[in-house]
Design a protein around this motif. Structure first.
Motif, PDB file in Angstrom:
ATOM      1  N   ILE A 116       0.853  -1.199   0.000  1.00 48.94           N
ATOM      2  CA  ILE A 116       0.000   0.000   0.000  1.00 48.94           C
ATOM      3  C   ILE A 116       0.881   1.239   0.000  1.00 48.94           C
ATOM      4  O   ILE A 116       0.653   2.185  -0.746  1.00 48.94           O
ATOM      5  CB  ILE A 116      -0.922   0.007   1.235  1.00 48.94           C
ATOM      6  CG1 ILE A 116      -1.953  -1.113   1.127  1.00 48.94           C
ATOM      7  CG2 ILE A 116      -1.631   1.351   1.371  1.00 48.94           C
ATOM      8  CD1 ILE A 116      -2.854  -1.256   2.332  1.00 48.94           C
ATOM      9  N   TYR A 117       1.929   1.185   0.835  1.00 45.70           N
ATOM     10  CA  TYR A 117       2.779   2.368   0.941  1.00 45.70           C
ATOM     11  C   TYR A 117       3.567   2.640  -0.331  1.00 45.70           C
ATOM     12  O   TYR A 117       3.972   3.774  -0.558  1.00 45.70           O
ATOM     13  CB  TYR A 117       3.712   2.256   2.153  1.00 45.70           C
ATOM     14  CG  TYR A 117       3.003   2.541   3.456  1.00 45.70           C
ATOM     15  CD1 TYR A 117       2.172   3.657   3.571  1.00 45.70           C
ATOM     16  CD2 TYR A 117       3.144   1.724   4.560  1.00 45.70           C
ATOM     17  CE1 TYR A 117       1.508   3.923   4.748  1.00 45.70           C
ATOM     18  CE2 TYR A 117       2.481   1.989   5.748  1.00 45.70           C
ATOM     19  CZ  TYR A 117       1.661   3.090   5.829  1.00 45.70           C
ATOM     20  OH  TYR A 117       0.995   3.374   6.995  1.00 45.70           O
ATOM     21  N   SER A 119       2.206   2.096  -3.254  1.00 48.50           N
ATOM     22  CA  SER A 119       1.174   2.339  -4.267  1.00 48.50           C
ATOM     23  C   SER A 119       1.101   1.267  -5.336  1.00 48.50           C
ATOM     24  O   SER A 119       0.865   1.565  -6.497  1.00 48.50           O
ATOM     25  CB  SER A 119       1.390   3.705  -4.934  1.00 48.50           C
ATOM     26  OG  SER A 119       1.504   4.698  -3.968  1.00 48.50           O
TER      27      SER A 119
ATOM     28  N   ARG B   3      -0.674   8.827  -6.115  1.00 46.45           N
ATOM     29  CA  ARG B   3      -0.046   8.424  -4.865  1.00 46.45           C
ATOM     30  C   ARG B   3      -0.694   9.154  -3.688  1.00 46.45           C
ATOM     31  O   ARG B   3      -0.994   8.566  -2.662  1.00 46.45           O
ATOM     32  CB  ARG B   3       1.440   8.760  -4.946  1.00 46.45           C
ATOM     33  CG  ARG B   3       2.273   7.993  -3.989  1.00 46.45           C
ATOM     34  CD  ARG B   3       3.716   8.257  -4.275  1.00 46.45           C
ATOM     35  NE  ARG B   3       4.311   7.128  -4.948  1.00 46.45           N
ATOM     36  CZ  ARG B   3       5.602   6.808  -4.816  1.00 46.45           C
ATOM     37  NH1 ARG B   3       6.390   7.564  -4.082  1.00 46.45           N
ATOM     38  NH2 ARG B   3       6.086   5.769  -5.414  1.00 46.45           N
ATOM     39  N   GLN B   6      -4.037   7.765  -3.110  1.00 45.94           N
ATOM     40  CA  GLN B   6      -3.947   6.469  -2.447  1.00 45.94           C
ATOM     41  C   GLN B   6      -3.624   6.645  -0.967  1.00 45.94           C
ATOM     42  O   GLN B   6      -4.174   5.948  -0.119  1.00 45.94           O
ATOM     43  CB  GLN B   6      -2.894   5.606  -3.128  1.00 45.94           C
ATOM     44  CG  GLN B   6      -3.523   4.672  -4.128  1.00 45.94           C
ATOM     45  CD  GLN B   6      -2.512   4.002  -5.014  1.00 45.94           C
ATOM     46  OE1 GLN B   6      -1.401   4.499  -5.172  1.00 45.94           O
ATOM     47  NE2 GLN B   6      -2.902   2.896  -5.591  1.00 45.94           N
ATOM     48  N   VAL B  10      -5.732   5.135   2.006  1.00 44.71           N
ATOM     49  CA  VAL B  10      -5.134   4.350   3.089  1.00 44.71           C
ATOM     50  C   VAL B  10      -5.456   5.013   4.423  1.00 44.71           C
ATOM     51  O   VAL B  10      -5.859   4.358   5.390  1.00 44.71           O
ATOM     52  CB  VAL B  10      -3.603   4.260   2.906  1.00 44.71           C
ATOM     53  CG1 VAL B  10      -2.976   3.574   4.106  1.00 44.71           C
ATOM     54  CG2 VAL B  10      -3.264   3.521   1.632  1.00 44.71           C
ATOM     55  N   MET B  14      -7.347   3.339   7.590  1.00 45.00           N
ATOM     56  CA  MET B  14      -6.642   3.211   8.864  1.00 45.00           C
ATOM     57  C   MET B  14      -7.392   3.943   9.965  1.00 45.00           C
ATOM     58  O   MET B  14      -7.504   3.465  11.094  1.00 45.00           O
ATOM     59  CB  MET B  14      -5.230   3.812   8.765  1.00 45.00           C
ATOM     60  CG  MET B  14      -4.334   3.138   7.752  1.00 45.00           C
ATOM     61  SD  MET B  14      -3.981   1.450   8.225  1.00 45.00           S
ATOM     62  CE  MET B  14      -3.217   0.837   6.752  1.00 45.00           C
ATOM     63  N   ILE B  17     -10.482   2.027  11.092  1.00 41.24           N
ATOM     64  CA  ILE B  17     -10.100   0.895  11.938  1.00 41.24           C
ATOM     65  C   ILE B  17      -9.776   1.393  13.346  1.00 41.24           C
ATOM     66  O   ILE B  17     -10.221   0.846  14.357  1.00 41.24           O
ATOM     67  CB  ILE B  17      -8.884   0.167  11.337  1.00 41.24           C
ATOM     68  CG1 ILE B  17      -9.302  -0.527  10.039  1.00 41.24           C
ATOM     69  CG2 ILE B  17      -8.308  -0.847  12.321  1.00 41.24           C
ATOM     70  CD1 ILE B  17      -8.141  -1.070   9.231  1.00 41.24           C
ATOM     71  N   GLN B 335       2.411  10.164   3.969  1.00 42.26           N
ATOM     72  CA  GLN B 335       1.407   9.122   4.190  1.00 42.26           C
ATOM     73  C   GLN B 335       0.980   9.061   5.649  1.00 42.26           C
ATOM     74  O   GLN B 335      -0.204   8.910   5.962  1.00 42.26           O
ATOM     75  CB  GLN B 335       1.962   7.769   3.719  1.00 42.26           C
ATOM     76  CG  GLN B 335       2.039   7.700   2.206  1.00 42.26           C
ATOM     77  CD  GLN B 335       2.830   6.510   1.696  1.00 42.26           C
ATOM     78  OE1 GLN B 335       3.825   6.120   2.286  1.00 42.26           O
ATOM     79  NE2 GLN B 335       2.381   5.950   0.586  1.00 42.26           N
ATOM     80  N   ILE B 336       1.957   9.209   6.539  1.00 44.48           N
ATOM     81  CA  ILE B 336       1.620   9.238   7.964  1.00 44.48           C
ATOM     82  C   ILE B 336       0.782  10.479   8.260  1.00 44.48           C
ATOM     83  O   ILE B 336      -0.241  10.423   8.947  1.00 44.48           O
ATOM     84  CB  ILE B 336       2.907   9.266   8.819  1.00 44.48           C
ATOM     85  CG1 ILE B 336       3.758   8.033   8.540  1.00 44.48           C
ATOM     86  CG2 ILE B 336       2.567   9.396  10.298  1.00 44.48           C
ATOM     87  CD1 ILE B 336       3.305   6.782   9.206  1.00 44.48           C
ATOM     88  N   GLN B 339      -2.709  10.077   7.050  1.00 43.93           N
ATOM     89  CA  GLN B 339      -3.485   9.142   7.868  1.00 43.93           C
ATOM     90  C   GLN B 339      -4.079   9.833   9.092  1.00 43.93           C
ATOM     91  O   GLN B 339      -5.264   9.710   9.383  1.00 43.93           O
ATOM     92  CB  GLN B 339      -2.613   7.971   8.327  1.00 43.93           C
ATOM     93  CG  GLN B 339      -3.404   7.002   9.202  1.00 43.93           C
ATOM     94  CD  GLN B 339      -2.537   5.932   9.828  1.00 43.93           C
ATOM     95  OE1 GLN B 339      -1.469   5.612   9.308  1.00 43.93           O
ATOM     96  NE2 GLN B 339      -3.000   5.393  10.935  1.00 43.93           N
TER      97      GLN B 339
END
Lengths: 227, 420
Positions: A116-117, A119, B3, B6, B10, B14, B17, B335-336, B339
């Motif tokens: 996932i990270y 892509s 990206r 995505q 993600v 996350m 959850i 990404q972090i 999230q």
């Protein structure tokens, strides 16, 4: 020099120090070694010898204070954090002593995470997760949470997670440290198999029995490599 | 781009959850935002309700100006005033022709008088009007018995009138006391002074809750009838009501209109000018109230935002190790960051959506509120308001999520991994 001859890991006079207040504490001193493609190297040493620090640098989690570190021919001593993250994601597989599976995710989701990270498209992700879980006999357990499986299975999930992105090196930090001797033996067989398939493996351990599985052992004492 | 999308996908997964595994904590933090949003939305529906009322009711009066006779003259002034003809019906047409900003003159003459219907006395407002003025005045009325005055009645000045529902009730009440069995009013005569008019119809409000005061006890007739039988052509009309061209700049236009009337009154300003400027006062009061309520809502939203921030910070310090693992697996800073930002936004959006639903409660009691306030507040919700509120919620989520998300994304992977 052709591509095949470029060593996966090459360090030249790596130094790493920490500062406790104003006092400088050297942890690694002048570490130089080379790991070629497909080697199975074990780094041995007592606790406090600097094994973990060395592993952190080799695994691109940390940068050295001085010296050069070439990973696949690229000098990574001074790369940005994001670039390091990219290398970790693309080329490095991690297996930890305490598994470090995310407890809230299912096994399949844990294995899928690195994909996932970076892509990877979803169908491709699912295909690869299935492939790797089937290989380790964990496909039936894909919907379980980490706390619903045994220690040996957890470590196999962690290995699957490390392998799923087809890394150039697998780093294992005391992968058998939290396992009973029987299960530890099973996990070491897995590493032997991986090595036989041509994977490059670097394993940290303080147990001689474990280190014996490797083709080469690097002894680390007080931050220096024993000749 | 893909990206980033995505990463957001993600992040959403996350965060869901994460929230499901801490239900109570998430719920508590959501409640803060929920209450803030609920009060904001409820306030908006009520304010919009009042605003709708003002617009609906007051637009009618918005461009109107009434000229009425001044009655507070001092003795000294009275001598000057005697040279003025004082307010006349003909002032209206005069203004219509000579003042540029006068669009229309409501041809109306008003009197109060005793009337007699079928031998019963009542006091009523007598009003002679042209067709247009009467139609406009009776906009929210309907003929309940008999018929409306005809065009012919207006043209010829027929001796006919219509009377109001309340007047009819009062006459009938008197009839009942006198044990008169035939309560028919339409077709009977209405005597005003020396004159008798035929009652052709009775009018009453369409909406029983909406009974304008000035119509409650009244007799309406064509203006020509009034002029012919009672007042003569050019009487004191009670007031001269005109409509200006642009309701928004009444004051400015009056500066042009007033001198025209003053000159007709030989330079004497023996009249008062009344406008519906109280509408503006009501509106500004309303705006002030809205502002205050808005501030309170924003404060409660801020409190809600802070509670979310607090939850996020504690959640992050619980998850330092997890963040380390994610970084070791190759998660990038962005990404972090995404999230955790998405997690905050999702929390605040959940609070926001619940709050919106809660804030719409006044709409459920729409009827009751409408009745209780005599039609002054009809809770109304504009979709644009909802979108605005939603924007605010997302903004709150981003603002209060920014710091925790930055904190998480900047963690050193080695230290985070070592943290137990």
């Amino acid at each position: 020099m052709t591509m095949e001859q470029v060593p996966v890991i090459q360090t030249r006079n790596l130094d790493k120090s920490y500062y406790l207040g104003k006092e400088r504490i050297p942890v690694l001193r002048s570490i130089s070694f080379i790991v070629g493609q497909g080697e199975y190297v074990s780094i041995m040493g007592q606790s406090g010898a600097g094994k973990s620090t060395l592993l952190n640098i080799l695994a691109c989690l940390d940068t050295p204070t001085s010296g050069d570190y070439f990973f696949n021919g690229e000098n990574i001593s001074s790369l940005s954090e994001n670039r390091l993250a990219e290398i970790r994601n693309r080329s490095i597989g991690f297996v930890f002593q305490n598994f470090n599976l995310l407890p809230k995710l299912t096994i399949a989701a844990n294995v899928e995470l690195p994909l996932i990270y970076n892509s990877t498209p979803r169908p491709e992700r699912q295909r690869r997760v299935r492939e790797i879980l089937e290989r380790f006999g964990l496909w039936e357990r894909r919907r379980h949470k980490p706390n619903e499986i045994s220690g040996g299975q957890k470590q196999r999930v962690a290995i699957a997670r490390a392998l799923v992105k087809k890394p150039s090196v697998i780093f294992a930090d005391e992968p058998t440290g939290n396992l009973d001797s029987h299960t530890a033996g099973e996990i070491l067989v897995v590493f032997d198999d991986l090595s036989a398939e041509g994977n490059t493996i670097i394993m940290i351990t303080h147990e001689r029995d474990v280190a014996r599985h490797a083709s080469r052992v690097i002894h680390l004492v007080d931050g220096e490599i024993l000749p | 781009m893909i990206r980033a999308l995505q990463s957001i996908g993600v992040g959403i997964t996350m965060s869901l959850i994460e929230m499901m595994s801490h239900k109570l904590r998430s719920a508590l933090s959501v409640i803060g935002v929920m209450l803030g949003v609920a009060s904001l939305v409820a306030m908006l529906t009520l304010i919009a309700g009042i605003d709708v009322f003002i617009n609906r009711k007051m637009v009618k009066w918005a461009g109107s100006v009434w000229f009425v006779n001044r009655r507070d003259a001092q003795l000294r002034e009275k001598i000057t005033w005697s040279r003025s003809p004082s307010l006349r019906f003909s002032d209206g047409p005069y203004l219509e022709h000579n003042a540029r900003d006068v669009r229309y003159f409501y041809r109306t003459i008003e009197r109060r008088s005793d009337i007699v219907i079928s031998g019963r006395n009542e006091n009523a407002g007598i009003r002679g009007m042209d067709r247009q003025s009467m139609d406009e005045d009776l906009e929210e009325m309907r003929i309940t018995e008999g018929i409306m005055l005809s065009d012919n009645d207006f043209a010829s000045g027929a001796a006919s009138c219509i009377i109001s529902w309340e007047l009819a009730q009062r006459i009938r009440a008197q009839m009942r006391l006198a044990r008169v069995t035939d309560e028919t009013l339409v077709g009977r005569k209405c005597t005003i002074g020396n004159f008798m008019l035929d009652i052709t119809g009775i009018f009453g409000p369409i909406d029983p809750d909406n009974k304008p005061w000035h119509l409650r006890r009244s007799v309406l007739m064509p203006i020509v009838t009034m002029q012919r039988l009672m007042t003569g052509f050019d009487p004191d009309p009670g007031s001269v009501r005109i409509l200006v061209n642009d309701p928004k700049t009444i004051k400015k236009q009056l500066r042009g209109i007033t001198p025209v009337l003053r000159s007709r009154h030989r330079g004497v300003e023996d009249f008062e000018i009344r406008t519906a400027d109280w509408i503006d006062e009501v509106r500004s009061m309303l705006n002030n109230a809205a502002l205050l309520m808005g501030i309170v809502s924003v404060i409660s939203l801020l409190v809600g935002g802070l509670s979310i921030m607090n939850v996020m910070l504690s959640s992050i310090s619980e998850r330092i190790h997890e963040i380390g693992v994610r970084k070791a697996l190759g998660a990038r800073r962005l990404q972090i960051f995404v999230q955790f930002t998405v997690e905050t936004i999702t929390l605040s959006c959940m609070g926001g959506v619940f709050g919106m639903v809660l804030g719409m409660a006044p709409l459920l009691f729409r009827e009751a509120i409408y009745k209780a306030t005599d039609g002054a507040i009809e809770p109304t919700l504009f979709v644009s308001h909802l979108f605005g509120v939603f924007g605010i919620i997302v903004f709150v989520g981003i603002c209060f999520g920014l710091y925790p998300a930055l904190k998480a994304s900047r963690m050193n992977p080695v230290e985070a991994l070592r943290y137990e």
